[in-house]
Design a protein around this motif. Structure first.
Motif, short mmCIF file in Angstrom:
data_model
loop_
_atom_site.label_atom_id
_atom_site.label_comp_id
_atom_site.label_asym_id
_atom_site.label_seq_id
_atom_site.Cartn_x
_atom_site.Cartn_y
_atom_site.Cartn_z
N SER A 242 29.89 52.27 -42.34
CA SER A 242 30.95 52.95 -43.09
C SER A 242 30.51 53.43 -44.47
O SER A 242 31.00 54.45 -44.96
N PHE A 243 29.61 52.69 -45.12
CA PHE A 243 29.19 53.03 -46.48
C PHE A 243 27.66 53.06 -46.56
O PHE A 243 27.04 52.25 -47.28
N PRO A 244 27.01 53.98 -45.86
CA PRO A 244 25.54 53.96 -45.80
C PRO A 244 24.87 54.22 -47.15
O PRO A 244 23.79 53.67 -47.41
N VAL A 245 25.49 55.02 -48.02
CA VAL A 245 24.87 55.33 -49.31
C VAL A 245 24.92 54.10 -50.22
O VAL A 245 23.91 53.67 -50.78
N GLU A 246 26.09 53.51 -50.36
CA GLU A 246 26.25 52.35 -51.25
C GLU A 246 25.42 51.15 -50.76
O GLU A 246 24.95 50.35 -51.58
N MET A 247 25.25 51.05 -49.46
CA MET A 247 24.52 49.90 -48.91
C MET A 247 23.00 50.04 -49.08
O MET A 247 22.25 49.13 -48.72
N THR A 248 22.55 51.18 -49.58
CA THR A 248 21.11 51.36 -49.79
C THR A 248 20.77 51.46 -51.28
O THR A 248 19.62 51.75 -51.63
N GLN A 249 21.74 51.23 -52.17
CA GLN A 249 21.48 51.32 -53.61
C GLN A 249 21.03 49.96 -54.15
O GLN A 249 21.75 49.25 -54.85
N TRP A 250 19.79 49.61 -53.81
CA TRP A 250 19.22 48.35 -54.25
C TRP A 250 18.51 48.52 -55.59
O TRP A 250 17.82 49.51 -55.81
N LEU A 251 18.66 47.53 -56.45
CA LEU A 251 17.92 47.53 -57.70
C LEU A 251 16.49 47.07 -57.45
O LEU A 251 16.25 46.23 -56.59
N PRO A 252 15.53 47.62 -58.18
CA PRO A 252 14.16 47.08 -58.09
C PRO A 252 14.12 45.74 -58.81
O PRO A 252 14.99 45.43 -59.63
N PRO A 253 13.15 44.90 -58.53
CA PRO A 253 13.00 43.65 -59.29
C PRO A 253 12.88 43.94 -60.78
O PRO A 253 12.25 44.92 -61.18
N ARG A 254 13.49 43.10 -61.61
CA ARG A 254 13.50 43.34 -63.05
C ARG A 254 12.07 43.40 -63.62
O ARG A 254 11.83 44.08 -64.60
N GLN A 255 11.13 42.71 -62.98
CA GLN A 255 9.76 42.68 -63.48
C GLN A 255 9.06 44.03 -63.31
O GLN A 255 8.00 44.25 -63.92
#
Length: 345
Positions: free
Chosen positions: A134-147
């Motif tokens: 249902s929400f393919p765009v939002e489900m792929t907005q992962w943050l990179p590791p802070r490092q």
């Protein structure tokens, strides 16, 4: 001479549902700490939202079904579903998406089948699949590791909370500007462009074995999972079978062509593989129950994870693999049922 005999059962059970669910939650703590260290506090906010909705939905369905609310809420099964689903969501997932997934998991995947002990599908994975479709765009907005982010550019706890509540980061920065594809997404996309494994893994998002940061989350999951086996909350058959189902074909194809197929370690330490091994596939309600059946069930999940990741349309594939094998559980249990002592097979 007469003796007074107490009512059966004479041996008190060692594990209640509440005890088992509490141990599952405690076993997730090492992975949770690693998650917060690499990706921020978003998962904590997601867990709070998901748990609140899960308890409310559970209470509502128990009330509508005429079941005792307090006793069933205290078994913590709804909380476990909420936490497992939160572990699968990007840290800045908007709150309404989390609410949708958890509500579907509790109301449709659990209670419409009769509640705890009767649901044929893993509720957390059913809710996750609904969100993924249902929400393919939002489900792929992962943050990179802070490092891997320059100082000051990684969203702090407040910024992640604002993103969860409003769908946007505070200030001029957008989620699209800082979100990154997961290592599994990168691997699948780049292989489709005929790049070699060596070229792909040169990206800083890749660590020694899997995705950078994901390796340590995986180590935390292993610690918690082994503790669950030690305390007899889960049996060893399903974890071993899932591992074999993923690693054997991954090893075979890697040995045949290491330039076009990721290593077994990458498949193990990227995505939700280890979470599936110890916490998802081992769900006592939707998994197979016989000894041989657990091995078949777990191996089927592992093979499907590898097949879908390699040739299918979804990079991770854990949820789809689990739900497909959930459908096969009645057949597996029927044909692996042990012979009753004194009867012919």
């Amino acid at each position: 001479m007469r003796f007074t005999t107490g009512p059966a059962p004479h041996l008190a059970p060692q594990n209640s549902v509440t005890t088992m669910m509490l141990r599952v939650l405690l076993a997730l703590v090492p992975a949770l700490l690693a998650w917060v260290w690499f990706f921020g506090w978003g998962i904590i906010f997601n867990i709070i939202i998901a748990s609140t909705v899960a308890v409310a939905a559970e209470a509502l369905m128990l009330y509508l079904r005429g079941k005792p609310i307090q006793r069933h809420l205290l078994d913590l099964s709804a909380i476990v579903t909420a936490v497992l689903l939160a572990f699968c969501l990007p840290p800045t997932t908007p709150w309404w998406i989390t609410v949708t997934g958890v509500a579907f998991a509790i109301i449709f995947a659990k209670h419409l089948y009769g509640g705890l002990g009767h649901n044929p599908f893993n509720p957390a994975m059913a809710g996750y699949v609904v969100l993924l479709i249902s929400f393919p765009v939002e489900m792929t907005q992962w943050l990179p590791p802070r490092q891997l982010v320059d100082d000051g550019n990684f969203p702090n706890a407040w910024a992640q909370l604002v993103a969860i509540l409003t769908g946007e980061l505070p200030g001029a920065t957008t989620l699209d500007a800082i979100s990154r594809a997961t290592p599994l997404d990168v691997m699948k996309t780049e292989l489709g462009m005929a790049r070699t494994i060596a070229e792909i893994t040169a990206d800083p998002r890749f660590g020694d074995m899997g995705g950078y940061g994901w390796e340590w989350i995986g180590n935390g999951i292993i610690i918690g999972g082994l503790w669950l086996i030690y305390t007899k909350v889960i049996r060893w058959q399903i974890p071993v079978a899932v591992l074999a189902g993923v690693l054997l074909p991954a090893t075979l194809f890697y040995l045949i062509d290491p330039d076009s197929h990721a290593s077994p370690a990458f498949h193990l330490f990227s995505g939700a593989t280890l979470l599936c091994v110890f916490f998802i596939a081992t769900d006592p309600v939707s998994a197979a129950t016989t000894r041989l059946g657990r091995l078949i069930y777990g191996a089927g999940i592992g093979v499907l994870i590898y097949v879908i990741r390699t040739w299918g349309g979804y990079p991770d594939a854990v949820a789809f693999a689990v739900l497909m094998m959930n459908m096969a559980v009645p057949l597996i249990d029927r044909y692996t049922k042990p012979r009753v002592y004194g009867h012919e097979k």
